[in-house]
Write an enzyme that holds these catalytic residues in place. Structure first.
Site, PDB file in Angstrom:
ATOM      1  N   TYR A  76     -43.988 -23.414  19.343  1.00 29.74           N
ATOM      2  CA  TYR A  76     -42.856 -22.538  18.191  1.00 29.74           C
ATOM      3  C   TYR A  76     -42.994 -23.188  17.114  1.00 29.74           C
ATOM      4  O   TYR A  76     -43.256 -25.153  17.127  1.00 29.74           O
ATOM      5  CB  TYR A  76     -41.804 -23.024  19.545  1.00 29.74           C
ATOM      6  N   GLU A  78     -40.399 -23.204  13.700  1.00 30.32           N
ATOM      7  CA  GLU A  78     -39.463 -22.291  13.061  1.00 30.32           C
ATOM      8  C   GLU A  78     -39.262 -23.271  11.675  1.00 30.32           C
ATOM      9  O   GLU A  78     -39.369 -24.328  11.648  1.00 30.32           O
ATOM     10  CB  GLU A  78     -38.524 -22.238  13.345  1.00 30.32           C
ATOM     11  N   ASP A 253     -44.510  -3.233  -2.361  1.00 28.53           N
ATOM     12  CA  ASP A 253     -45.203  -3.057  -1.040  1.00 28.53           C
ATOM     13  C   ASP A 253     -46.559  -2.543  -1.310  1.00 28.53           C
ATOM     14  O   ASP A 253     -46.863  -1.079  -1.199  1.00 28.53           O
ATOM     15  CB  ASP A 253     -44.410  -1.988  -0.405  1.00 28.53           C
ATOM     16  N   THR A 282     -49.193  -5.916   4.467  1.00 27.88           N
ATOM     17  CA  THR A 282     -49.332  -6.275   5.712  1.00 27.88           C
ATOM     18  C   THR A 282     -50.934  -6.716   5.213  1.00 27.88           C
ATOM     19  O   THR A 282     -50.950  -6.659   5.065  1.00 27.88           O
ATOM     20  CB  THR A 282     -49.758  -5.018   6.845  1.00 27.88           C
ATOM     21  N   LYS A 285     -54.621  -3.674   6.753  1.00 27.96           N
ATOM     22  CA  LYS A 285     -55.405  -2.569   6.771  1.00 27.96           C
ATOM     23  C   LYS A 285     -56.605  -2.951   5.361  1.00 27.96           C
ATOM     24  O   LYS A 285     -57.760  -2.885   6.276  1.00 27.96           O
ATOM     25  CB  LYS A 285     -54.020  -2.168   6.015  1.00 27.96           C
ATOM     26  N   ARG A 291     -53.613  -8.713  12.611  1.00 29.15           N
ATOM     27  CA  ARG A 291     -52.182  -7.868  12.403  1.00 29.15           C
ATOM     28  C   ARG A 291     -50.906  -8.702  11.994  1.00 29.15           C
ATOM     29  O   ARG A 291     -51.137  -9.677  12.205  1.00 29.15           O
ATOM     30  CB  ARG A 291     -51.797  -6.623  13.897  1.00 29.15           C
TER      31      ARG A 291
HETATM   32  N1  DSN Z   1     -47.665   2.733   9.843  1.00 34.89           N
HETATM   33  C1  DSN Z   1     -49.077   2.339   8.882  1.00 34.89           C
HETATM   34  C2  DSN Z   1     -49.600   3.457   7.924  1.00 34.89           C
HETATM   35  O1  DSN Z   1     -50.297   3.729   9.062  1.00 34.89           O
HETATM   36  O2  DSN Z   1     -49.639   3.590   6.984  1.00 34.89           O
HETATM   37  C3  DSN Z   1     -48.749   1.958   7.729  1.00 34.89           C
HETATM   38  O3  DSN Z   1     -46.764   1.284   8.252  1.00 34.89           O
END
Ligand code: DSN
Length: 490
Positions: A76, A78, A253, A282, A285, A291
């Site tokens: 943990y 925090e 974003d 994120t 991607k 993730r």
């Molecule tokens: N689920 C993602 C996507 O496929 O674009 C975005 O959150």
């Protein structure tokens, strides 16, 4: 050590060492629950055997994946680096500081917060940071509190009422925006009075003059930019001008295209980092990390962003922050720029290959990592196209197109992206061949007729042998570009 498996766009790894690591790990896991060990092995086999075109997915390196399976998971932590609510966080401090430093360097950002667990978490951290920093909410004044975290229950009640007056303007879901940008069923659409901008109905492109007019009328607190299904670059300098003109805070974003920013394919007006007040992302991607989520911001928002935990986050995930540090270090290598450019070049090849074969694309093409196919000219819904492509070994996802007559469940679109197969080493020729496979499947799929005589929106038939022929052709393409070459689970 064996020779490194290192196509120019893929992080090098020692295949013998990685094979031994995974074999031993699966042996340890299998001794407790063999079905889980089997499922992990089956997942690798499935990913190796399918043409993965989901625009938001990728293949992280063995180094990134292995960094997540260790003792950091048990800790943990925090708080922030050097300022924790638990003892014994010195090693967590090391990896969190490293991840933040790599993120700042990679993106040229003043401040990086690497604790968000996902994209929605990152966006919530950003939204609350803007509220805390920019809004003189009556509750804050009444309570004499310096930050929303310090409010009493009474002050919170006032704050909840006052929040209803705060406004967010974001891109609509069917134009390619994301559900966390003010979509009504999402918390972002409930926290804020929300309005959304679309795209030009004739071209499918963003119309900055129309966004400006809407912003002048609506006067948002937050102007949200970024997308999950818009196949074009966004001019963030223009969005910042609009935000400044109406007194809004620009939040971008970049979850989908963070890898293209990191790889310096999106620069100047198309790089959100110098233009936005706050950037969220994120990390899994096009950025090809674990993730997780990330927030970058200008200095005035740093303190509020760092209060993400406990404001909207629970304890950070130190094993994932460690993996973010490894992934960002990979993205700072020169090869990553080559990867990012190849992702875009390949998307252009895919788009051109589809167009040449008569497939209609939203906006007519792409200049990022994704292509949005309008399947309505084949008489199909997105749901039918997604299923038929999957039958043929091609993994995609259905997606709304602007003003989609089929709604968000059936849709009229298929979204395809190049980040994952580019990591495997696919180039323009392979993506052109992939376009041919997609076009053949769409042309060879026919909706069945319902008992009322209308075309079904879910059921379909395919030309005899088409699925098998496509699978075989896909297997040939994949065999030439193995996933994790040399990695052998035994
Ligand atoms: N689920 C993602 C996507 O496929 O674009 C975005 O959150």
């Amino acid at each position: 050590m064996t020779e490194l498996a290192s196509p120019s766009v893929t992080p090098a790894f020692d295949a013998d060492a990685a094979s031994a690591a995974y074999r031993n790990a699966l042996q340890v896991i299998g001794a407790v629950e063999p079905r889980v060990a089997d499922a992990i092995g089956a997942e690798l086999a499935d990913q190796r055997a399918s043409l993965k075109l989901i625009a938001s997915e990728n293949y992280a390196s063995p180094a990134v994946l292995l960094t997540m399976g260790n003792w950091f998971s048990d800790k943990y932590a925090e708080g922030t680096v050097g300022h924790r609510f638990y003892a014994g966080c010195q090693n967590v401090d090391t990896v969190e500081a490293l991840a933040a430093e790599h993120a700042r360097e990679l993106f040229g950002a003043a401040h990086a917060y690497v604790q968000p667990h996902s994209g929605i978490d990152a966006n919530l951290v950003a939204f609350w940071a803007v509220l805390a920093q920019k809004v003189e909410l009556p509750a804050l004044t009444e309570a004499g509190a310096g930050h929303v975290n310090d409010l009493s229950d009474d002050a919170w009640a006032t704050l909840r009422r006052a929040l209803g007056d705060q406004r967010m303007l974001g891109m609509s879901l069917d134009a390619g925006g994301h559900l966390t940008h003010g979509f009504r069923p999402n918390i972002s659409g409930k926290m804020f009075t929300q309005s959304s901008y679309g795209t030009d109905p004739a071209t499918g492109l963003l119309d900055y003059a129309a966004v400006r007019a809407q912003a002048l009328e609506f006067r948002p607190l937050i102007l949200m930019a970024g997308y999950s299904a818009y196949p074009r670059k966004v001019d963030f300098a223009a969005m910042r001008e609009i935000a400044d003109e109406v007194g809004a805070t620009l939040v971008v974003d970049m979850a989908h295209f963070a890898g293209l920013v990191a790889g310096k394919v999106f620069t100047g007006d198309f790089d959100p980092v110098p233009h936005a007040h706050v950037v969220t992302s994120t990390t899994h991607k096009s950025l090809r990390g674990p993730r997780g989520g990330l927030v970058l911001c200008q200095p005035e928002f740093a303190d509020a962003v760092d209060r993400g935990c406990p404001m909207v986050l629970g304890g950070p995930l130190p094993h994932v922050m460690a993996a973010k540090a490894v992934a960002f270090a990979e993205a700072r290598q020169p090869a990553f720029a080559g990867y990012a450019q190849a992702v875009v070049d390949n998307a252009v090849a895919l788009a051109e290959g589809l167009t040449r074969r008569g497939v209609r694309l939203v906006t007519g093409g792409t200049d990022n990592h994704l292509v949005l196919i309008d399947v309505s000219s084949f008489g199909l819904t997105g749901r039918q196209a997604e299923s038929a492509l999957l039958d043929a070994g091609i993994v995609t996802n259905r997606n709304s197109v602007p003003a989609d007559p089929q709604g968000a469940w059936y849709t009229s679109g298929i979204r395809v992206g190049t980040p994952a197969l580019t990591t495997r080493g696919f180039g323009a020729a392979e993506f052109d061949a992939t376009a041919g496979l997609i076009a053949d499947v769409l042309a060879g799929t026919t909706p069945t007729t319902t008992s009322a005589g209308a075309p079904s929106r879910a059921k379909y038939t395919m030309t005899d042998g088409l699925a098998d022929r496509t699978r075989a052709a896909a297997a040939d393409l994949l065999a030439a570009h193995p996933l994790y070459p040399g990695l052998d689970l035994g």
